[in-house]
Design a protein around this motif. Structure first.
Motif, PDB file in Angstrom:
ATOM      1  N   THR A  76     -18.369   9.470  86.779  1.00 33.75           N
ATOM      2  CA  THR A  76     -18.807   8.205  86.184  1.00 33.75           C
ATOM      3  C   THR A  76     -18.866   7.145  87.270  1.00 33.75           C
ATOM      4  O   THR A  76     -17.990   7.077  88.132  1.00 33.75           O
ATOM      5  N   VAL A  77     -19.914   6.346  87.227  1.00 33.11           N
ATOM      6  CA  VAL A  77     -20.123   5.306  88.231  1.00 33.11           C
ATOM      7  C   VAL A  77     -19.475   4.017  87.730  1.00 33.11           C
ATOM      8  O   VAL A  77     -19.907   3.445  86.733  1.00 33.11           O
ATOM      9  N   THR A  78     -18.424   3.608  88.425  1.00 33.26           N
ATOM     10  CA  THR A  78     -17.703   2.408  88.025  1.00 33.26           C
ATOM     11  C   THR A  78     -18.300   1.174  88.690  1.00 33.26           C
ATOM     12  O   THR A  78     -18.830   1.257  89.796  1.00 33.26           O
ATOM     13  N   PRO A  79     -18.213   0.034  88.009  1.00 37.38           N
ATOM     14  CA  PRO A  79     -18.743  -1.203  88.594  1.00 37.38           C
ATOM     15  C   PRO A  79     -17.803  -1.756  89.663  1.00 37.38           C
ATOM     16  O   PRO A  79     -16.624  -1.403  89.710  1.00 37.38           O
ATOM     17  N   GLN A  80     -18.339  -2.617  90.490  1.00 34.18           N
ATOM     18  CA  GLN A  80     -17.541  -3.342  91.477  1.00 34.18           C
ATOM     19  C   GLN A  80     -16.938  -4.568  90.799  1.00 34.18           C
ATOM     20  O   GLN A  80     -17.591  -5.221  89.983  1.00 34.18           O
ATOM     21  N   LEU A 119      -9.884   4.134  86.742  1.00 36.83           N
ATOM     22  CA  LEU A 119     -11.286   3.869  87.066  1.00 36.83           C
ATOM     23  C   LEU A 119     -11.499   2.393  87.399  1.00 36.83           C
ATOM     24  O   LEU A 119     -11.050   1.517  86.671  1.00 36.83           O
ATOM     25  N   GLY A 120     -12.194   2.152  88.488  1.00 34.74           N
ATOM     26  CA  GLY A 120     -12.521   0.800  88.913  1.00 34.74           C
ATOM     27  C   GLY A 120     -11.436   0.105  89.711  1.00 34.74           C
ATOM     28  O   GLY A 120     -11.708  -0.854  90.425  1.00 34.74           O
ATOM     29  N   ALA A 121     -10.182   0.560  89.591  1.00 34.68           N
ATOM     30  CA  ALA A 121      -9.067  -0.143  90.228  1.00 34.68           C
ATOM     31  C   ALA A 121      -8.798   0.322  91.657  1.00 34.68           C
ATOM     32  O   ALA A 121      -7.935  -0.235  92.329  1.00 34.68           O
ATOM     33  N   ALA A 129      -4.436  -4.754  85.716  1.00 36.03           N
ATOM     34  CA  ALA A 129      -4.253  -5.219  84.337  1.00 36.03           C
ATOM     35  C   ALA A 129      -5.564  -5.182  83.560  1.00 36.03           C
ATOM     36  O   ALA A 129      -5.598  -4.770  82.398  1.00 36.03           O
ATOM     37  N   ILE A 130      -6.648  -5.574  84.190  1.00 36.05           N
ATOM     38  CA  ILE A 130      -7.958  -5.570  83.525  1.00 36.05           C
ATOM     39  C   ILE A 130      -8.442  -4.139  83.350  1.00 36.05           C
ATOM     40  O   ILE A 130      -8.913  -3.756  82.275  1.00 36.05           O
ATOM     41  N   ALA A 131      -8.335  -3.330  84.401  1.00 36.82           N
ATOM     42  CA  ALA A 131      -8.748  -1.926  84.309  1.00 36.82           C
ATOM     43  C   ALA A 131      -7.950  -1.197  83.236  1.00 36.82           C
ATOM     44  O   ALA A 131      -8.501  -0.419  82.452  1.00 36.82           O
ATOM     45  N   ALA A 132      -6.646  -1.455  83.185  1.00 38.50           N
ATOM     46  CA  ALA A 132      -5.780  -0.799  82.197  1.00 38.50           C
ATOM     47  C   ALA A 132      -6.175  -1.194  80.780  1.00 38.50           C
ATOM     48  O   ALA A 132      -6.265  -0.337  79.891  1.00 38.50           O
ATOM     49  N   HIS A 133      -6.416  -2.465  80.564  1.00 44.49           N
ATOM     50  CA  HIS A 133      -6.766  -2.902  79.211  1.00 44.49           C
ATOM     51  C   HIS A 133      -8.052  -2.248  78.734  1.00 44.49           C
ATOM     52  O   HIS A 133      -8.127  -1.739  77.613  1.00 44.49           O
ATOM     53  N   GLN A 134      -9.075  -2.230  79.579  1.00 45.65           N
ATOM     54  CA  GLN A 134     -10.349  -1.623  79.184  1.00 45.65           C
ATOM     55  C   GLN A 134     -10.185  -0.130  78.916  1.00 45.65           C
ATOM     56  O   GLN A 134     -10.712   0.403  77.942  1.00 45.65           O
ATOM     57  N   ALA A 135      -9.456   0.539  79.779  1.00 37.91           N
ATOM     58  CA  ALA A 135      -9.224   1.978  79.606  1.00 37.91           C
ATOM     59  C   ALA A 135      -8.451   2.251  78.321  1.00 37.91           C
ATOM     60  O   ALA A 135      -8.842   3.109  77.514  1.00 37.91           O
TER      61      ALA A 135
END
Length: 187
Positions: A76-80, A119-121, A129-135
Motif C-alpha cells: 500500500t502506498v502511504t501518503p507523506q 503505516l505512514g509513521a 499519534a495520528i497514524a495510530a488513530h487512523q489505523a
C-alpha cells in the motif's frame, strides 16, 4: 484468543497470512521496511511487482512473499506527512484509505491473519499519534471479520504511543471504585 494485538519487534519474524508493505507507487524497493522486505524476498518479488499496474496513494496490491514468514504481501502506498498544513487532511484521509483497501483486499482473498507496520509513521513521517488513530479506527471497526490483526511497532516508544491512543479512544474506561466500595458519589 486475542483478535487484535499491538506489539514491538521485528515484523519480518512474525507469522501470518499476509504482511502489509509500505510501498512506492511503482511497487519498487523503497526505503525503511520496504527495503528490508525487498532485500529478503529477492528478485522474484521485484519481477512480480514489475508486472503489476502502478498503485495510487491509498491503494493496495497483493503479491506472493518469497523468503518471508507469510504467504502474501499486501503493498500500500502511504501518503507523506505534510506537517499539518492545508494538505494535511488529505494525507490523513489517504492513510485511512490504505487500511481500508488493505483490509478489503485481504477479505477478498480470505486472508485472516494480517501483520501491519505503523503505516505512514516511518519514512513518511506521520506522527505516531495520528497514524495510530487512523489505523485503529479502521482495525477496530473490522477486527471481527479477521482471525488476528497485529500491529508491530519498531520501538518501545512507538508502541507506548499506540497503546496510549488505543486506551484513550478504543477501550472502555474503567470505573474506579471509591474506598467504601461505591461506584458513585451521593449528593
Amino acid at each position: 484468543m486475542e483478535k487484535m494485538k499491538l506489539t514491538c519487534g521485528d515484523i519480518l519474524t512474525l507469522r501470518g497470512d499476509a504482511l502489509v508493505c509500505p510501498a512506492h507507487k511503482h511497487l519498487i524497493r523503497g526505503r525503511g521496511l520496504s527495503a528490508q522486505i525487498f532485500d529478503r524476498a529477492g528478485e522474484a518479488l521485484a519481477e512480480e511487482c514489475a508486472r503489476l499496474p502502478e498503485c495510487p496513494v491509498g491503494g493496495a496490491r497483493i503479491t506472493s512473499a518469497p523468503n518471508l514468514s507469510v504467504r502474501y504481501l499486501i503493498h500500500t502506498v502511504t501518503p507523506q506527512w505534510s506537517s499539518g498544513d492545508q494538505w494535511g487532511v488529505e494525507g490523513v484521509v489517504q492513510l485511512r484509505q490504505c487500511y481500508e483497501n488493505v483490509l478489503g483486499l485481504a477479505r477478498e482473498r480470505g486472508l485472516r491473519r494480517l501483520l501491519f507496520p505503523a503505516l505512514g509513521a516511518g519514512t513518511n513521517r506521520f506522527p505516531h499519534a495520528i497514524a495510530a488513530h487512523q489505523a485503529l479506527v479502521m482495525l477496530h471497526s473490522q477486527v471481527a471479520e479477521f482471525g488476528k490483526l497485529t500491529v508491530c511497532l519498531h520501538s518501545a516508544a512507538a508502541l507506548g504511543e499506540w497503546q496510549r491512543v488505543e486506551r484513550r479512544f478504543f477501550k472502555e474506561p474503567l470505573i474506579n471504585s471509591l474506598p467504601d466500595g461505591k461506584n458513585s458519589l451521593e449528593l
